[in-house]
Design a protein around this motif. Structure first.
Motif, PDB file in Angstrom:
ATOM      1  N   SER A  98      29.464  41.579  45.283  1.00 50.07           N
ATOM      2  CA  SER A  98      30.302  41.855  44.121  1.00 50.07           C
ATOM      3  C   SER A  98      29.843  41.004  42.927  1.00 50.07           C
ATOM      4  O   SER A  98      29.207  39.963  43.105  1.00 50.07           O
ATOM      5  CB  SER A  98      31.768  41.545  44.430  1.00 50.07           C
ATOM      6  N   LYS A  99      30.192  41.471  41.723  1.00 52.43           N
ATOM      7  CA  LYS A  99      29.854  40.717  40.506  1.00 52.43           C
ATOM      8  C   LYS A  99      30.544  39.357  40.507  1.00 52.43           C
ATOM      9  O   LYS A  99      29.987  38.363  40.048  1.00 52.43           O
ATOM     10  CB  LYS A  99      30.266  41.512  39.268  1.00 52.43           C
ATOM     11  N   GLU A 100      31.790  39.326  41.027  1.00 54.97           N
ATOM     12  CA  GLU A 100      32.545  38.063  41.072  1.00 54.97           C
ATOM     13  C   GLU A 100      31.823  37.042  41.947  1.00 54.97           C
ATOM     14  O   GLU A 100      31.685  35.872  41.577  1.00 54.97           O
ATOM     15  CB  GLU A 100      33.968  38.292  41.611  1.00 54.97           C
ATOM     16  N   LEU A 101      31.351  37.498  43.107  1.00 59.00           N
ATOM     17  CA  LEU A 101      30.631  36.590  44.009  1.00 59.00           C
ATOM     18  C   LEU A 101      29.337  36.129  43.357  1.00 59.00           C
ATOM     19  O   LEU A 101      28.984  34.940  43.417  1.00 59.00           O
ATOM     20  CB  LEU A 101      30.341  37.288  45.346  1.00 59.00           C
ATOM     21  N   GLU A 102      28.624  37.054  42.720  1.00 61.38           N
ATOM     22  CA  GLU A 102      27.365  36.687  42.060  1.00 61.38           C
ATOM     23  C   GLU A 102      27.608  35.612  40.994  1.00 61.38           C
ATOM     24  O   GLU A 102      26.869  34.629  40.907  1.00 61.38           O
ATOM     25  CB  GLU A 102      26.729  37.927  41.425  1.00 61.38           C
ATOM     26  N   LYS A 103      28.671  35.778  40.204  1.00 61.62           N
ATOM     27  CA  LYS A 103      28.999  34.779  39.162  1.00 61.62           C
ATOM     28  C   LYS A 103      29.305  33.419  39.793  1.00 61.62           C
ATOM     29  O   LYS A 103      28.875  32.378  39.294  1.00 61.62           O
ATOM     30  CB  LYS A 103      30.211  35.254  38.357  1.00 61.62           C
ATOM     31  N   SER A 104      30.065  33.443  40.887  1.00 63.65           N
ATOM     32  CA  SER A 104      30.417  32.183  41.564  1.00 63.65           C
ATOM     33  C   SER A 104      29.173  31.488  42.106  1.00 63.65           C
ATOM     34  O   SER A 104      29.028  30.266  42.000  1.00 63.65           O
ATOM     35  CB  SER A 104      31.395  32.456  42.713  1.00 63.65           C
ATOM     36  N   LEU A 105      28.258  32.272  42.683  1.00 66.00           N
ATOM     37  CA  LEU A 105      27.037  31.695  43.257  1.00 66.00           C
ATOM     38  C   LEU A 105      26.110  31.152  42.166  1.00 66.00           C
ATOM     39  O   LEU A 105      25.427  30.151  42.364  1.00 66.00           O
ATOM     40  CB  LEU A 105      26.310  32.741  44.109  1.00 66.00           C
ATOM     41  N   LEU A 106      26.093  31.832  41.007  1.00 66.23           N
ATOM     42  CA  LEU A 106      25.233  31.374  39.903  1.00 66.23           C
ATOM     43  C   LEU A 106      25.665  30.013  39.355  1.00 66.23           C
ATOM     44  O   LEU A 106      24.866  29.287  38.781  1.00 66.23           O
ATOM     45  CB  LEU A 106      25.239  32.410  38.766  1.00 66.23           C
ATOM     46  N   LYS A 107      26.932  29.668  39.561  1.00 69.55           N
ATOM     47  CA  LYS A 107      27.435  28.376  39.084  1.00 69.55           C
ATOM     48  C   LYS A 107      27.014  27.214  39.978  1.00 69.55           C
ATOM     49  O   LYS A 107      27.093  26.057  39.577  1.00 69.55           O
ATOM     50  CB  LYS A 107      28.971  28.408  39.018  1.00 69.55           C
ATOM     51  N   LEU A 108      26.576  27.511  41.206  1.00 69.88           N
ATOM     52  CA  LEU A 108      26.231  26.450  42.150  1.00 69.88           C
ATOM     53  C   LEU A 108      24.918  25.785  41.757  1.00 69.88           C
ATOM     54  O   LEU A 108      23.979  26.443  41.290  1.00 69.88           O
ATOM     55  CB  LEU A 108      26.125  27.010  43.568  1.00 69.88           C
ATOM     56  N   LYS A 109      24.848  24.471  41.963  1.00 72.64           N
ATOM     57  CA  LYS A 109      23.641  23.712  41.627  1.00 72.64           C
ATOM     58  C   LYS A 109      22.768  23.518  42.873  1.00 72.64           C
ATOM     59  O   LYS A 109      23.254  23.500  44.003  1.00 72.64           O
ATOM     60  CB  LYS A 109      24.024  22.319  41.088  1.00 72.64           C
ATOM     61  N   ASN A 110      21.464  23.368  42.647  1.00 72.29           N
ATOM     62  CA  ASN A 110      20.501  22.980  43.692  1.00 72.29           C
ATOM     63  C   ASN A 110      20.461  23.937  44.884  1.00 72.29           C
ATOM     64  O   ASN A 110      20.235  23.520  46.020  1.00 72.29           O
ATOM     65  CB  ASN A 110      20.806  21.555  44.200  1.00 72.29           C
ATOM     66  N   ALA A 154      33.440  43.834  36.485  1.00 74.57           N
ATOM     67  CA  ALA A 154      34.176  42.650  36.013  1.00 74.57           C
ATOM     68  C   ALA A 154      35.609  42.990  35.596  1.00 74.57           C
ATOM     69  O   ALA A 154      36.405  42.090  35.317  1.00 74.57           O
ATOM     70  CB  ALA A 154      33.433  42.021  34.835  1.00 74.57           C
ATOM     71  N   LEU A 155      35.947  44.292  35.584  1.00 75.29           N
ATOM     72  CA  LEU A 155      37.246  44.710  35.042  1.00 75.29           C
ATOM     73  C   LEU A 155      38.261  45.105  36.108  1.00 75.29           C
ATOM     74  O   LEU A 155      39.449  45.245  35.823  1.00 75.29           O
ATOM     75  CB  LEU A 155      37.039  45.896  34.083  1.00 75.29           C
ATOM     76  N   ILE A 156      37.784  45.305  37.331  1.00 77.82           N
ATOM     77  CA  ILE A 156      38.692  45.701  38.423  1.00 77.82           C
ATOM     78  C   ILE A 156      38.647  44.616  39.493  1.00 77.82           C
ATOM     79  O   ILE A 156      37.618  44.416  40.152  1.00 77.82           O
ATOM     80  CB  ILE A 156      38.282  47.074  39.013  1.00 77.82           C
ATOM     81  N   PRO A 157      39.744  43.885  39.690  1.00 78.31           N
ATOM     82  CA  PRO A 157      39.720  42.744  40.617  1.00 78.31           C
ATOM     83  C   PRO A 157      39.615  43.145  42.090  1.00 78.31           C
ATOM     84  O   PRO A 157      39.077  42.404  42.902  1.00 78.31           O
ATOM     85  CB  PRO A 157      41.050  42.027  40.338  1.00 78.31           C
ATOM     86  N   SER A 158      40.126  44.315  42.460  1.00 76.87           N
ATOM     87  CA  SER A 158      40.088  44.754  43.862  1.00 76.87           C
ATOM     88  C   SER A 158      38.743  45.411  44.179  1.00 76.87           C
ATOM     89  O   SER A 158      37.952  45.703  43.285  1.00 76.87           O
ATOM     90  CB  SER A 158      41.190  45.775  44.139  1.00 76.87           C
ATOM     91  N   ARG A 159      38.514  45.664  45.466  1.00 75.34           N
ATOM     92  CA  ARG A 159      37.344  46.457  45.843  1.00 75.34           C
ATOM     93  C   ARG A 159      37.564  47.896  45.364  1.00 75.34           C
ATOM     94  O   ARG A 159      38.680  48.411  45.414  1.00 75.34           O
ATOM     95  CB  ARG A 159      37.147  46.449  47.364  1.00 75.34           C
ATOM     96  N   PHE A 160      36.495  48.545  44.928  1.00 75.36           N
ATOM     97  CA  PHE A 160      36.610  49.920  44.447  1.00 75.36           C
ATOM     98  C   PHE A 160      35.258  50.597  44.560  1.00 75.36           C
ATOM     99  O   PHE A 160      34.229  49.955  44.765  1.00 75.36           O
ATOM    100  CB  PHE A 160      37.084  49.934  42.985  1.00 75.36           C
ATOM    101  N   PHE A 161      35.265  51.914  44.418  1.00 72.82           N
ATOM    102  CA  PHE A 161      34.005  52.639  44.274  1.00 72.82           C
ATOM    103  C   PHE A 161      34.244  53.925  43.500  1.00 72.82           C
ATOM    104  O   PHE A 161      35.373  54.403  43.377  1.00 72.82           O
ATOM    105  CB  PHE A 161      33.330  52.911  45.628  1.00 72.82           C
ATOM    106  N   ILE A 162      33.158  54.459  42.948  1.00 71.53           N
ATOM    107  CA  ILE A 162      33.171  55.733  42.229  1.00 71.53           C
ATOM    108  C   ILE A 162      32.599  56.793  43.168  1.00 71.53           C
ATOM    109  O   ILE A 162      31.629  56.547  43.887  1.00 71.53           O
ATOM    110  CB  ILE A 162      32.309  55.645  40.949  1.00 71.53           C
ATOM    111  N   ALA A 163      33.210  57.983  43.152  1.00 72.70           N
ATOM    112  CA  ALA A 163      32.728  59.050  44.047  1.00 72.70           C
ATOM    113  C   ALA A 163      33.000  60.402  43.402  1.00 72.70           C
ATOM    114  O   ALA A 163      33.557  60.494  42.301  1.00 72.70           O
ATOM    115  CB  ALA A 163      33.426  58.945  45.403  1.00 72.70           C
ATOM    116  N   GLY A 164      32.595  61.453  44.102  1.00 72.21           N
ATOM    117  CA  GLY A 164      32.857  62.815  43.654  1.00 72.21           C
ATOM    118  C   GLY A 164      33.858  63.491  44.566  1.00 72.21           C
ATOM    119  O   GLY A 164      33.911  63.204  45.767  1.00 72.21           O
ATOM    120  N   MET A 165      34.666  64.391  43.990  1.00 67.77           N
ATOM    121  CA  MET A 165      35.611  65.168  44.786  1.00 67.77           C
ATOM    122  C   MET A 165      35.498  66.620  44.345  1.00 67.77           C
ATOM    123  O   MET A 165      35.332  66.901  43.145  1.00 67.77           O
ATOM    124  CB  MET A 165      37.028  64.632  44.561  1.00 67.77           C
ATOM    125  N   ALA A 166      35.589  67.540  45.300  1.00 60.12           N
ATOM    126  CA  ALA A 166      35.454  68.969  44.991  1.00 60.12           C
ATOM    127  C   ALA A 166      36.421  69.384  43.890  1.00 60.12           C
ATOM    128  O   ALA A 166      37.586  68.976  43.880  1.00 60.12           O
ATOM    129  CB  ALA A 166      35.696  69.789  46.248  1.00 60.12           C
TER     130      ALA A 166
END
Length: 350
Positions: free
Chosen positions: A171-183, A279-291
């Motif tokens: 997730s983008k949130e996890l990526e942001k958190s990991l980017l803050k870590l040092k070393n 970054a705008l939706i705090p929960s897990r989500f996905f985009i899909a198609g429906m008939a």
């Protein structure tokens, strides 16, 4: 080097939970794990005995991301070649301290074991829980985790030099958190069972994946990634992954062709829309198609959790055709055994 190292080797620098072990030692330890160990230890013992038997192959279970899980037969020497490529790419050295915290049922877990005794790593194994570094202050050179484990280990990752994250989308949130870590160098990996785990990796924050040694990439007529990796597969591996090739060694993952939504003749790649909404939706989500009767398929947003009012302002950054026609809520997404979201089945359940 590859010619010298075979699946019958155990590196003389290899250690398991602090003990130097050769092939015979490993077999004895395996019997003990199977006889007296917890469930996760039994599976380690089973795999080690499979590895050191007289067969030149092991049977592997796929994760079931794109269909029903299946068993495929994998040549042990090709797994060794994969381990050597990982060692080269991530600059792993004999004696490096590693942590093994993945389930042995799947290829990612099996390969951490293979890397350890082929490359001569000093590896500790722990139960593959969602927080594997809890109460562990050991300093590690190399660790592999799934995103959930990385999320729950943020405070403890100060003791890790190199972390690879795979198995599911980060997730983008996890990526942001990991980017803050040092070393710590954190990499997102790309691969599947058929490619014997990763064939490419990228540092988080970067756009393009870089391929491992002895891999060649191309695209087919559907713009999907084709992998030519003679040291790990006798055949070309044709994926369903839409990519953009940057150069001979790098590609950008765009999305899966089987997720593409054809809405009124406009082809939309859900993963690219998800990137804009991440970054705008705090929960897990996905985009899909429906008939849909008039469009063929209509674009929908599926959010995990309790139903609530969605602020339409979050769609402001989307192009005209990228805006979902409808929003659905699901209490819990359907998942594969190793935590990947089953998009198609979740949509069918709506």
């Amino acid at each position: 080097m590859t010619n010298e190292v075979t699946y019958k080797n155990v590196h003389n620098r290899f250690k398991l939970n602090g003990f130097h072990l050769d092939k015979d030692d490993l077999c004895r330890v395996s019997y003990c794990l199977i006889k007296e160990g917890d469930a996760f230890e039994k599976s380690i013992g089973d795999f080690l005995l499979d590895w050191f038997d007289n067969k030149e192959y092991v049977d592997l279970k796929t994760s079931g991301t794109t269909g029903a899980p299946k068993i495929i037969r994998m040549d042990k020497q090709k797994m060794v070649n994969s381990a050597l490529a990982t060692g080269d790419f991530f600059e792993l050295s004999p004696g490096d301290k590693a942590l093994y915290c993945l389930p042995t049922a799947y290829i990612a877990g099996k390969m951490m074991l293979v890397r350890s005794f082929i490359l001569g790593l000093d590896i500790d194994f722990v139960e593959p829980t969602s927080n594997p570094l809890a109460r562990n202050e050991t300093k590690y050179d190399f660790v592999a985790m799934v995103p959930l484990q990385a999320q729950n280990s943020l405070a403890a990752l100060k003791n890790v030099k190199k972390l690879i994250v795979g198995g599911a989308k980060m997730s983008k949130e996890l990526e942001k958190s990991l980017l803050k870590l040092k070393n710590i160098a954190v990499y997102e990996t790309y691969g599947m069972t058929e490619t014997i785990t990763h064939i490419a990796a990228k540092k988080i924050g970067e756009k393009a994946f870089s391929i491992l040694p002895n891999i060649h990439i191309s695209q087919n007529e559907n713009h999907c990634l084709v992998i030519d990796a003679p040291k790990i597969s006798d055949e070309l591996i044709v994926t369903n992954d839409l990519i953009e090739i940057i150069n001979d060694n790098q590609f950008v993952f765009l999305g899966r062709s089987d997720n593409v939504v054809n809405s009124g003749g406009i082809k939309l790649i859900p993963e690219q829309i998800e990137e804009k909404l991440a970054a705008l939706i705090p929960s897990r989500f996905f985009i899909a198609g429906m008939a849909d009767a008039s469009l063929g398929e209509k674009l929908i947003l599926v959010i995990e959790g309790e139903k609530h009012e969605v602020d339409k302002a979050i769609f402001k950054g989307l192009d005209k055709y990228e805006k979902p026609k409808e929003v659905f809520f699901v209490t819990q997404f359907l998942e594969t055994d190793n935590g990947k979201v089953k998009r198609k089945e979740t949509v069918e359940s709506l």
